[in-house]
Design an enzyme around this catalytic site. Structure first.
Site, mmCIF file in Angstrom:
data_model
loop_
_atom_site.group_PDB
_atom_site.id
_atom_site.type_symbol
_atom_site.label_atom_id
_atom_site.label_comp_id
_atom_site.label_asym_id
_atom_site.label_seq_id
_atom_site.Cartn_x
_atom_site.Cartn_y
_atom_site.Cartn_z
ATOM 1 N N HIS A 54 0.930 -1.242 -0.031
ATOM 2 C CA HIS A 54 0.228 0.199 -0.118
ATOM 3 C C HIS A 54 0.947 0.850 0.093
ATOM 4 O O HIS A 54 2.317 0.843 0.027
ATOM 5 C CB HIS A 54 -1.036 -0.038 1.104
ATOM 6 C CG HIS A 54 -0.306 0.282 2.580
ATOM 7 N ND1 HIS A 54 -0.405 -0.914 3.404
ATOM 8 C CD2 HIS A 54 0.190 1.068 3.067
ATOM 9 C CE1 HIS A 54 0.219 -0.476 4.420
ATOM 10 N NE2 HIS A 54 0.954 0.448 4.296
HETATM 11 P P1 TYD Z 1 -2.069 -2.633 7.594
HETATM 12 O O1 TYD Z 1 -0.893 -1.239 7.838
HETATM 13 O O2 TYD Z 1 -2.379 -3.158 6.286
HETATM 14 O O3 TYD Z 1 -0.488 -3.726 7.503
HETATM 15 P P2 TYD Z 1 0.812 -3.941 6.654
HETATM 16 O O4 TYD Z 1 1.220 -2.724 5.802
HETATM 17 O O5 TYD Z 1 1.580 -4.832 7.757
HETATM 18 O O6 TYD Z 1 0.838 -5.245 5.586
HETATM 19 O O7 TYD Z 1 -3.094 -2.701 8.954
HETATM 20 C C1 TYD Z 1 -3.219 -4.106 8.587
HETATM 21 C C2 TYD Z 1 -4.283 -4.193 10.172
HETATM 22 O O8 TYD Z 1 -4.335 -3.324 11.220
HETATM 23 C C3 TYD Z 1 -5.432 -3.012 8.572
HETATM 24 O O9 TYD Z 1 -6.772 -4.133 9.138
HETATM 25 C C4 TYD Z 1 -5.654 -1.855 9.836
HETATM 26 C C5 TYD Z 1 -4.519 -1.882 11.263
HETATM 27 N N1 TYD Z 1 -3.859 -1.527 12.003
HETATM 28 C C6 TYD Z 1 -4.946 -1.020 12.638
HETATM 29 O O10 TYD Z 1 -5.769 -0.458 13.165
HETATM 30 N N2 TYD Z 1 -3.814 0.421 13.017
HETATM 31 C C7 TYD Z 1 -2.841 0.664 13.109
HETATM 32 O O11 TYD Z 1 -1.677 1.793 12.949
HETATM 33 C C8 TYD Z 1 -2.322 0.409 12.041
HETATM 34 C C9 TYD Z 1 -0.581 -0.286 11.174
HETATM 35 C C10 TYD Z 1 -3.219 -0.669 11.810
#
Ligand code: TYD
Length: 139
Positions: A54
């Protein structure tokens, strides 16, 4: 949106070496161009799993391999670069508008992230095609 993968630089962090172990310090404003509003960390990552996939519109982050190693693929819509993180006393600054993928986590790797903003789902771009359009429209 003029940010490029070349704005995503490695930042050396202060390390205090001691016979009994090391300590590394990160101070917002001193080491970073932003105040730290949120800290999170990725851990217990099963072998072969990738994270990220992302971009963020406004968020800046410092990523640190607090333990183990992993690779970060950075993509600004034109250029790509791969950065290996494998030392707790170096961080990778990821500026806004950069697509990132975190791959090849070693066993026991911990990815510590210091972030400039609180969590905001609206700040995410989660589809690469939409990211490409976003970069094109904001060039
Ligand atoms: P995401 O940022 O998509 O993870 P990565 O980039 O590590 O694969 O986040 C994963 C899930 O966690 C998503 O449902 C959003 C949630 N999340 C939060 O609720 N708060 C946060 O601060 C972060 C980083 C993620």
């Amino acid at each position: 949106m003029r940010s490029s993968v070349y704005d995503c630089v490695i930042i050396p962090l202060r390390k205090i070496h001691n016979r009994a172990g090391n300590i590394t310090i990160v101070e917002g404003q001193k080491n970073l161009s932003f105040d730290i509003k949120r800290i999170y960390y990725l851990y217990d990552i099963p072998g072969g799993e990738d994270r990220g996939g992302h971009a963020h519109k406004e968020l800046s982050q410092l990523m640190v391999a607090a333990s183990g190693s992993f690779n970060v693929i950075l993509d600004d819509g034109i250029n790509r670069k791969v950065v290996m993180l494998n030392r707790p006393d170096y961080g990778l600054l990821v500026v806004p508008g950069i697509w990132r993928e975190l791959i090849e986590f070693s066993t026991g790797a911990v990815c510590l992230v210091l972030a400039s903003e609180v969590y905001l789902e609206d700040d995410y771009i989660r589809e690469h095609k939409i990211f490409k359009n976003y970069r094109f429209e904001n060039r």
